[in-house]
Design a protein around this motif. Structure first.
Motif, short mmCIF file in Angstrom:
data_model
loop_
_atom_site.label_atom_id
_atom_site.label_comp_id
_atom_site.label_asym_id
_atom_site.label_seq_id
_atom_site.Cartn_x
_atom_site.Cartn_y
_atom_site.Cartn_z
N ALA A 1 0.83 -1.21 0.00
CA ALA A 1 0.00 0.00 0.00
C ALA A 1 0.86 1.25 0.00
CB ALA A 1 -0.93 -0.01 1.22
N LYS A 2 2.13 1.13 0.34
CA LYS A 2 3.04 2.29 0.31
C LYS A 2 3.15 2.85 -1.10
CE LYS A 2 5.73 2.32 3.48
NZ LYS A 2 6.62 1.83 4.47
N HIS A 3 2.86 2.05 -2.11
CA HIS A 3 2.88 2.53 -3.49
C HIS A 3 1.90 3.70 -3.66
CE1 HIS A 3 3.35 2.48 -7.81
NE2 HIS A 3 2.04 2.38 -7.95
N ASN A 4 0.73 3.62 -3.01
CA ASN A 4 -0.24 4.71 -3.11
C ASN A 4 0.30 5.99 -2.49
OD1 ASN A 4 -2.16 3.14 -4.45
ND2 ASN A 4 -2.91 2.31 -2.52
N ASP A 5 1.01 5.86 -1.36
CA ASP A 5 1.64 7.04 -0.76
C ASP A 5 2.69 7.63 -1.70
OD1 ASP A 5 0.15 7.01 1.59
OD2 ASP A 5 1.60 5.76 2.65
N LEU B 1 2.66 7.50 -4.97
CA LEU B 1 1.98 8.19 -6.07
C LEU B 1 1.50 9.58 -5.65
CD1 LEU B 1 -0.07 5.22 -7.59
CD2 LEU B 1 2.04 6.25 -8.48
N LYS B 2 0.99 9.70 -4.43
CA LYS B 2 0.54 10.99 -3.93
C LYS B 2 1.74 11.91 -3.68
CE LYS B 2 -3.71 9.17 -1.97
NZ LYS B 2 -3.64 7.89 -2.62
N MET C 1 -2.53 10.41 2.71
CA MET C 1 -1.25 9.72 2.82
C MET C 1 -1.02 9.21 4.24
SD MET C 1 1.24 12.28 0.68
CE MET C 1 2.68 11.24 0.90
#
Length: 181
Positions: free
Chosen positions: A116-120, A122-123, A152
């Motif tokens: 899920a760190k991938h989403n952070d 991207l932001k 985030m």
């Protein structure tokens, strides 16, 4: 003739670090952080701070050095806080926007994080690009950045967007009053 070391006993320091190992290590231990903080010296009275970091206990300092070597940005900071009351914490930190955009972002674009760190990430990347475009210098851009930060990491309400924040601060200047209108 073969190596003097038995098979499989090669020194880890001599082997190149796997970039996929770094991705996994950052997935578990890294942080992409964006904060919008009060700063009276900034045009709008607020500053956007950005940092990519990885923190470890002193015993794992060699792992942080490996990460720093891959990114070729060697900022290691000793934290005075003690880990388990025995050893210091160390943080590999990249704060300079040019290094973040020129080294860190391309690394993780080419080698995506798996958690899920991938989403952070991207932001984080989105905010850095907004800042490169100068969005953080305008009220609406700062609002947009603050909204992104709320999605985030710990997903906390941005102090910039809290209505009570305006009440706790000194009377706004003409420029600051536009933020709260």
């Amino acid at each position: 003739m073969g190596s003097e070391n038995p098979r499989g006993a090669d020194n880890q320091q001599e082997r190149p670090v796997s970039e996929e190992w770094v991705v996994g290590f950052v997935d578990g231990e890294g942080c992409f952080s964006i904060s919008v903080v009060r700063n009276a010296t900034c045009r709008l009275g607020w500053q956007v701070q950005h940092e990519f970091s990885v923190t470890q206990a002193e015993l794992s300092l060699p792992a942080l050095r490996l990460v720093a070597g891959v990114f070729r940005v060697r900022t290691l900071i000793r934290n005075s806080r003690q880990y388990n009351h025995k050893s210091s914490l160390w943080r590999f930190s990249v704060k300079r926007r040019a290094d973040l955009l020129g080294v860190v972002v391309p690394f993780f674009e080419e080698r995506p994080l798996k958690t899920a760190k991938h989403n952070d990430f991207l932001k984080f990347r989105q905010v850095l690009h907004k800042m490169e475009a100068g969005d953080h210098l305008e009220v609406e851009g700062l609002r947009s950045i603050a909204s992104i930060t709320e999605m985030m990491n710990r997903r906390q309400r941005s102090r910039f967007l809290e209505s009570s924040e305006a009440i706790r601060q000194p009377a706004p200047t003409d420029m600051e009053s536009k933020i709260w209108s």
